[in-house]
Motif scaffolding. Structure first.
Motif, mmCIF file in Angstrom:
data_model
loop_
_atom_site.group_PDB
_atom_site.id
_atom_site.type_symbol
_atom_site.label_atom_id
_atom_site.label_comp_id
_atom_site.label_asym_id
_atom_site.label_seq_id
_atom_site.Cartn_x
_atom_site.Cartn_y
_atom_site.Cartn_z
ATOM 1 N N ASN A 1 158.496 -0.987 60.854
ATOM 2 C CA ASN A 1 158.403 0.296 59.973
ATOM 3 C C ASN A 1 157.400 0.524 60.250
ATOM 4 O O ASN A 1 156.212 1.969 60.026
ATOM 5 C CB ASN A 1 158.302 0.022 58.236
ATOM 6 C CG ASN A 1 159.412 -0.270 58.175
ATOM 7 O OD1 ASN A 1 160.323 0.560 58.433
ATOM 8 N ND2 ASN A 1 159.478 -0.629 56.573
ATOM 9 N N GLU B 1 156.714 2.784 63.129
ATOM 10 C CA GLU B 1 156.622 4.193 63.263
ATOM 11 C C GLU B 1 156.904 4.360 62.220
ATOM 12 O O GLU B 1 156.199 5.869 62.669
ATOM 13 C CB GLU B 1 158.362 3.545 62.324
ATOM 14 C CG GLU B 1 159.941 3.284 63.171
ATOM 15 C CD GLU B 1 161.090 3.230 62.415
ATOM 16 O OE1 GLU B 1 161.366 3.185 61.058
ATOM 17 O OE2 GLU B 1 162.221 2.456 62.949
ATOM 18 N N ALA B 2 155.737 4.364 61.376
ATOM 19 C CA ALA B 2 154.805 5.034 60.823
ATOM 20 C C ALA B 2 153.629 5.660 61.628
ATOM 21 O O ALA B 2 153.248 6.274 61.640
ATOM 22 C CB ALA B 2 153.911 4.481 59.924
ATOM 23 N N GLN C 1 154.067 5.984 64.740
ATOM 24 C CA GLN C 1 154.396 6.817 66.321
ATOM 25 C C GLN C 1 155.099 8.619 65.001
ATOM 26 O O GLN C 1 154.191 9.019 65.861
ATOM 27 C CB GLN C 1 156.094 6.008 66.679
ATOM 28 C CG GLN C 1 157.015 7.237 67.266
ATOM 29 C CD GLN C 1 158.233 6.601 67.610
ATOM 30 O OE1 GLN C 1 158.584 6.086 67.279
ATOM 31 N NE2 GLN C 1 158.368 7.672 69.309
ATOM 32 N N ARG C 2 155.059 8.436 63.390
ATOM 33 C CA ARG C 2 155.340 9.346 63.009
ATOM 34 C C ARG C 2 153.600 10.125 62.705
ATOM 35 O O ARG C 2 152.962 11.450 62.632
ATOM 36 C CB ARG C 2 155.727 9.090 61.490
ATOM 37 C CG ARG C 2 156.888 8.999 61.840
ATOM 38 C CD ARG C 2 158.106 8.826 60.593
ATOM 39 N NE ARG C 2 157.930 7.440 60.371
ATOM 40 C CZ ARG C 2 158.655 7.182 59.025
ATOM 41 N NH1 ARG C 2 159.759 7.536 59.078
ATOM 42 N NH2 ARG C 2 158.065 5.342 59.069
ATOM 43 N N GLU D 1 153.136 11.420 66.007
ATOM 44 C CA GLU D 1 153.649 12.829 66.154
ATOM 45 C C GLU D 1 152.667 14.123 65.179
ATOM 46 O O GLU D 1 152.951 15.350 65.112
ATOM 47 C CB GLU D 1 154.784 12.658 65.720
ATOM 48 C CG GLU D 1 155.434 12.141 66.813
ATOM 49 C CD GLU D 1 156.984 12.177 66.303
ATOM 50 O OE1 GLU D 1 157.689 11.594 65.416
ATOM 51 O OE2 GLU D 1 157.638 10.782 67.226
ATOM 52 N N ALA D 2 152.542 13.587 63.983
ATOM 53 C CA ALA D 2 151.652 13.923 63.376
ATOM 54 C C ALA D 2 150.029 15.085 63.302
ATOM 55 O O ALA D 2 150.372 15.949 63.766
ATOM 56 C CB ALA D 2 151.668 14.044 61.908
ATOM 57 N N LYS E 1 151.760 17.286 66.682
ATOM 58 C CA LYS E 1 151.521 18.476 65.107
ATOM 59 C C LYS E 1 150.613 19.019 65.025
ATOM 60 O O LYS E 1 150.183 20.797 65.139
ATOM 61 C CB LYS E 1 152.346 18.433 64.558
ATOM 62 C CG LYS E 1 154.097 18.419 65.425
ATOM 63 C CD LYS E 1 155.152 17.743 63.814
ATOM 64 C CE LYS E 1 156.422 17.129 65.147
ATOM 65 N NZ LYS E 1 157.448 17.528 63.996
#
Length: 177
Positions: free
Chosen positions: A59, A62-63, A65-66, A69-70, A73
């Motif tokens: 988790n 993934e957090a 990575q997100r 990614e955020a 972006k």
């Protein structure tokens, strides 16, 4: 303490029965339950804890990575915003330039129109002036012709005949071919 001393504490020959001493019973029961729980559940509990740890680590990955990614972006959106602002400034400057050019073109066209109108006015004035002169000329000529006609209709005097004849003779003598 060793194992033999435990047997000395426990009275021999009493056998199995109901132990009504609550303190001894609870301690023994708790020790047995804790031992059984540790023996059987301990391995399973450590496996569950390892699974939970892996889940938490997954988790977190993934957090992260997100989050990356955020952030990517966000950076892309920031670049797009800067590009849009730059484009908007270019369009604004281009619009201002075109507006000033259009204003200058309109002003020049206005000057040309005024010059053409002035020329047209002068031409119109000349036309009507010439027309007026022509009308006056025609009027004067027709009046002069009318007077000449009246003189021809009147009987001419001998003096007038002599003047005209002398004039014509003078002109003919000056003529040399």
């Amino acid at each position: 303490m060793n194992l033999l001393s435990i047997f000395n504490i426990i009275p021999l020959g009493e056998g199995f029965g109901f132990n009504d001493n609550i303190l001894e019973t609870n301690i023994i029961n708790l020790a047995a339950v804790v031992g059984i729980v540790v023996f059987f559940v301990g391995k399973n509990f450590s496996i569950v804890l390892e699974n939970r740890q892996q889940t938490i680590l997954n988790n977190l990955r993934e957090a992260d990575q997100r989050a990356s990614e955020a952030l990517e972006k966000y950076n892309q959106a920031k670049k797009q915003l800067e590009f849009a602002e730059k484009k908007a400034n270019e369009i604004r400057q281009e619009g201002t330039l075109k507006a000033s050019q259009e204003k200058e073109n309109c002003f020049n066209q206005y000057k040309l129109d005024l010059l053409r109108l002035e020329e047209y006015k002068q031409e119109t004035l000349q036309f009507y002036q010439q027309k007026a002169f022509q009308q006056i000329y025609v009027s004067i000529v027709s009046r002069a012709l009318g007077e000449v006609k009246q003189k021809f209709n009147k009987p001419l005097s001998e003096q007038f005949h002599a003047t005209i004849n002398n004039f014509v003779i003078a002109r003919l003598t000056e003529y040399s071919p």
